[in-house]
Design a protein around this motif. Sequence first.
Motif, mmCIF file in Angstrom:
data_model
loop_
_atom_site.group_PDB
_atom_site.id
_atom_site.type_symbol
_atom_site.label_atom_id
_atom_site.label_comp_id
_atom_site.label_asym_id
_atom_site.label_seq_id
_atom_site.Cartn_x
_atom_site.Cartn_y
_atom_site.Cartn_z
ATOM 1 N N LEU A 236 0.811 -1.216 0.000
ATOM 2 C CA LEU A 236 0.000 0.000 0.000
ATOM 3 C C LEU A 236 0.846 1.269 0.000
ATOM 4 O O LEU A 236 1.968 1.276 0.513
ATOM 5 C CB LEU A 236 -0.905 0.024 1.238
ATOM 6 N N PRO A 237 0.287 2.371 -0.516
ATOM 7 C CA PRO A 237 0.942 3.672 -0.361
ATOM 8 C C PRO A 237 0.741 4.187 1.059
ATOM 9 O O PRO A 237 -0.211 3.799 1.754
ATOM 10 C CB PRO A 237 0.198 4.547 -1.375
ATOM 11 N N ARG A 238 1.640 5.057 1.507
ATOM 12 C CA ARG A 238 1.480 5.632 2.844
ATOM 13 C C ARG A 238 0.282 6.575 2.903
ATOM 14 O O ARG A 238 -0.406 6.641 3.916
ATOM 15 C CB ARG A 238 2.742 6.394 3.248
ATOM 16 N N HIS A 239 0.057 7.317 1.836
ATOM 17 C CA HIS A 239 -1.088 8.224 1.777
ATOM 18 C C HIS A 239 -2.229 7.456 1.112
ATOM 19 O O HIS A 239 -2.235 7.255 -0.105
ATOM 20 C CB HIS A 239 -0.733 9.501 1.006
ATOM 21 N N LEU A 240 -3.168 7.035 1.916
ATOM 22 C CA LEU A 240 -4.201 6.120 1.439
ATOM 23 C C LEU A 240 -5.125 6.801 0.440
ATOM 24 O O LEU A 240 -5.586 7.923 0.660
ATOM 25 C CB LEU A 240 -5.020 5.599 2.611
ATOM 26 N N ASP A 241 -5.399 6.100 -0.650
ATOM 27 C CA ASP A 241 -6.394 6.537 -1.610
ATOM 28 C C ASP A 241 -7.587 5.574 -1.530
ATOM 29 O O ASP A 241 -7.554 4.605 -0.757
ATOM 30 C CB ASP A 241 -5.801 6.597 -3.017
ATOM 31 N N PRO A 242 -8.670 5.818 -2.269
ATOM 32 C CA PRO A 242 -9.839 4.932 -2.167
ATOM 33 C C PRO A 242 -9.536 3.476 -2.488
ATOM 34 O O PRO A 242 -10.125 2.567 -1.884
ATOM 35 C CB PRO A 242 -10.819 5.548 -3.173
ATOM 36 N N ALA A 243 -8.626 3.216 -3.414
ATOM 37 C CA ALA A 243 -8.291 1.826 -3.738
ATOM 38 C C ALA A 243 -7.573 1.155 -2.581
ATOM 39 O O ALA A 243 -7.819 -0.023 -2.273
ATOM 40 C CB ALA A 243 -7.434 1.766 -5.002
ATOM 41 N N ALA A 244 -6.661 1.877 -1.919
ATOM 42 C CA ALA A 244 -5.982 1.324 -0.756
ATOM 43 C C ALA A 244 -6.966 1.054 0.376
ATOM 44 O O ALA A 244 -6.870 0.037 1.076
ATOM 45 C CB ALA A 244 -4.880 2.274 -0.287
ATOM 46 N N ALA A 245 -7.928 1.951 0.552
ATOM 47 C CA ALA A 245 -8.957 1.724 1.574
ATOM 48 C C ALA A 245 -9.772 0.476 1.251
ATOM 49 O O ALA A 245 -10.149 -0.298 2.149
ATOM 50 C CB ALA A 245 -9.874 2.950 1.670
ATOM 51 N N GLU A 246 -10.024 0.241 -0.030
ATOM 52 C CA GLU A 246 -10.735 -0.961 -0.454
ATOM 53 C C GLU A 246 -9.932 -2.207 -0.094
ATOM 54 O O GLU A 246 -10.491 -3.210 0.379
ATOM 55 C CB GLU A 246 -10.969 -0.909 -1.964
ATOM 56 N N ALA A 247 -8.627 -2.158 -0.300
ATOM 57 C CA ALA A 247 -7.778 -3.301 0.044
ATOM 58 C C ALA A 247 -7.769 -3.541 1.548
ATOM 59 O O ALA A 247 -7.863 -4.686 2.015
ATOM 60 C CB ALA A 247 -6.354 -3.060 -0.473
ATOM 61 N N LEU A 248 -7.648 -2.477 2.314
ATOM 62 C CA LEU A 248 -7.631 -2.620 3.773
ATOM 63 C C LEU A 248 -8.919 -3.242 4.289
ATOM 64 O O LEU A 248 -8.908 -4.068 5.211
ATOM 65 C CB LEU A 248 -7.434 -1.247 4.428
ATOM 66 N N ALA A 249 -10.037 -2.859 3.703
ATOM 67 C CA ALA A 249 -11.328 -3.375 4.158
ATOM 68 C C ALA A 249 -11.462 -4.870 3.922
ATOM 69 O O ALA A 249 -12.264 -5.534 4.572
ATOM 70 C CB ALA A 249 -12.463 -2.622 3.461
ATOM 71 N N ARG A 250 -10.675 -5.409 2.993
ATOM 72 C CA ARG A 250 -10.755 -6.831 2.658
ATOM 73 C C ARG A 250 -9.629 -7.654 3.256
ATOM 74 O O ARG A 250 -9.597 -8.867 3.112
ATOM 75 C CB ARG A 250 -10.773 -7.003 1.127
ATOM 76 N N ALA A 251 -8.693 -7.007 3.929
ATOM 77 C CA ALA A 251 -7.526 -7.706 4.465
ATOM 78 C C ALA A 251 -7.830 -8.336 5.819
ATOM 79 O O ALA A 251 -8.466 -7.716 6.669
ATOM 80 C CB ALA A 251 -6.357 -6.743 4.594
ATOM 81 N N GLU A 252 -7.366 -9.562 5.989
ATOM 82 C CA GLU A 252 -7.449 -10.178 7.308
ATOM 83 C C GLU A 252 -6.464 -9.533 8.279
ATOM 84 O O GLU A 252 -6.744 -9.389 9.469
ATOM 85 C CB GLU A 252 -7.156 -11.679 7.213
#
Length: 347
Positions: A236-252
């Motif tokens: 992930l990038p340090r400065h979260l964008d909407p795509a990174a937030a999408e990844a975080l929401a799906r990560a265990e």
Amino acid sequence: MTRPLVITEDPALLDDLVRVAAAAGAQLDVAHSPALARPQWGVAPVVVVGDDLAEELAATGPPARERVFLATRDLSDPGAWRRCVAVGAQAVIDLPDDERRLVEEFADALEPASRAGVIACVAGGRGGAGASVLSACLALKASGDRLRTLLVDADRLGGGIDALLGREDAAGARWGDLMAREGRINAGALQAALPAFGDLALLSFGRGEVAPIPPAAMRSVLEAGRRGFDLVVADLPRHLDPAAAEALARAETTLLVVTADVRGVLAAGQVLRELARHTADARVVTRPGVLSDQAVAETLGIPCAGRLPDHPRLPAALNRGELPRLGTRTALGTLCGNLVHTLVAGS
């Protein structure tokens, strides 16, 4: 593999269904009467009954089964729902409005064995902390242990994680080829399209100008990764964008790489506040510094997952295209092995 079954005599409806199947990468078996459909009724992974033959099929009393759909091009007909119940269908598919749902059903038919893989995100507490190196080494260790692994570069300004691994010239799809994807992606097709070596597949950015990843594309890729791989690692990038937030929401699990010094911990605390808005399980991986691992973890309020050792020669080796040694006798190999075991065993 048994193909989805379509039961219809309506040429226009069949044309629509063939087009939808092609979008899912599927081929159809077509029966123009209920009698011709009987041998495949119980074995086809999906059955789509045309509204034109629904009453004729219902009169034959077909055995109950799952994943039957009634397809119509005129949902305004109030009798469509009655015919849906009569043939034992679970839903009415109104074409073209419900095409996406049918694409996903056909794609499911091509993926009978889901791996139910684990998604893990890796982020840096500050620039240069080593998040991309940890992401790459985790993926290399997992694939070296014969786990089917997908490494996803979510940092469009990071220079490309394929370049970090010396694979920037490898043939295969990049994010630019997937930006417009929405809905379900077939996991097998994704794996076949991406650059890969051994059990590791890479999804990175191409060279030149790169656009932000649409959240829908990230969602589609990660869900395909979950179905087709044992482990998905997203850098992930340090400065979260909407795509990174999408990844975080799906990560265990999300691993936050933090340098063990005062400034590093302060910066990581700011990043962690953003991460915590999207993920429930964050753990720290420390880089050697003046603070102890325990002090870093206690200050941030999250558990310590391990220490990423300093390897002064590692960046130069990676730039030469040399992959790191990740055996059990190396500190880096031990860390990655323990993390992979924890991630996969906890799924």
